[in-house]
Scaffold this motif. Sequence first.
Motif, mmCIF file in Angstrom:
data_model
loop_
_atom_site.group_PDB
_atom_site.id
_atom_site.type_symbol
_atom_site.label_atom_id
_atom_site.label_comp_id
_atom_site.label_asym_id
_atom_site.label_seq_id
_atom_site.Cartn_x
_atom_site.Cartn_y
_atom_site.Cartn_z
ATOM 1 N N ARG A 83 0.822 -1.212 0.000
ATOM 2 C CA ARG A 83 0.000 0.000 0.000
ATOM 3 C C ARG A 83 0.860 1.269 0.000
ATOM 4 O O ARG A 83 0.645 2.180 -0.799
ATOM 5 C CB ARG A 83 -0.943 0.003 1.205
ATOM 6 N N ALA A 84 1.847 1.302 0.887
ATOM 7 C CA ALA A 84 2.687 2.499 1.002
ATOM 8 C C ALA A 84 3.522 2.725 -0.257
ATOM 9 O O ALA A 84 3.574 3.844 -0.783
ATOM 10 C CB ALA A 84 3.599 2.384 2.227
ATOM 11 N N SER A 85 4.159 1.684 -0.759
ATOM 12 C CA SER A 85 5.028 1.859 -1.933
ATOM 13 C C SER A 85 4.219 2.165 -3.191
ATOM 14 O O SER A 85 4.653 2.959 -4.027
ATOM 15 C CB SER A 85 5.917 0.634 -2.140
ATOM 16 N N THR A 86 3.041 1.573 -3.303
ATOM 17 C CA THR A 86 2.184 1.860 -4.462
ATOM 18 C C THR A 86 1.683 3.298 -4.402
ATOM 19 O O THR A 86 1.684 4.016 -5.414
ATOM 20 C CB THR A 86 1.003 0.876 -4.525
ATOM 21 N N THR A 87 1.291 3.738 -3.232
ATOM 22 C CA THR A 87 0.797 5.103 -3.069
ATOM 23 C C THR A 87 1.898 6.116 -3.356
ATOM 24 O O THR A 87 1.713 7.041 -4.153
ATOM 25 C CB THR A 87 0.235 5.307 -1.644
ATOM 26 N N VAL A 88 3.051 5.942 -2.716
ATOM 27 C CA VAL A 88 4.158 6.883 -2.914
ATOM 28 C C VAL A 88 4.635 6.842 -4.367
ATOM 29 O O VAL A 88 4.892 7.884 -4.972
ATOM 30 C CB VAL A 88 5.310 6.586 -1.932
#
Length: 156
Positions: free
Chosen positions: A107-112
């Motif tokens: 979630r974090a890497s996809t969002t960033v």
Amino acid sequence: MAFASLLLAGCTAPAERIELGPEETVKAAQQLLTDRCLTRQGLTPPRPGAATPTPAEARRIADALFGTGRAELALTLPSGHVVRQHTDGCLAAAQQRLYGDQRRWFRASTTVGNLRSATPEAERAVYQRLKARALDESRSLLAHVTSTASRKSTHP
């Protein structure tokens, strides 16, 4: 800036120490983990310049590396594009080991990676925290491999 050191020992050449930056350190650890996972399954990890596997073997390698079936993780971006990832492949296992929480890392890497400067601050903080954890885990893993390789090369 901290660097990891990776010892490369060849059969005929003396060991060579290569300094890796943070991103390269995590990539090296992830590749080590995915290679080990594929090897445990009797598969040969892909390498540039290596013999091309048969289509059936290439499919087995891709399935083992990326997972099979319906992707368990999904995130819909503001554009409407849906990004998906499996939780059952060698890559997922490596991410779980390095980041500590593969779902949260996804979630974090996809969002960033997709929203860049529009990423909410809380998500950016999670991303940074998980990246730092992965770097620590990677350094530890590679240091262990390096010391083991060094001991083997000095004690035949």
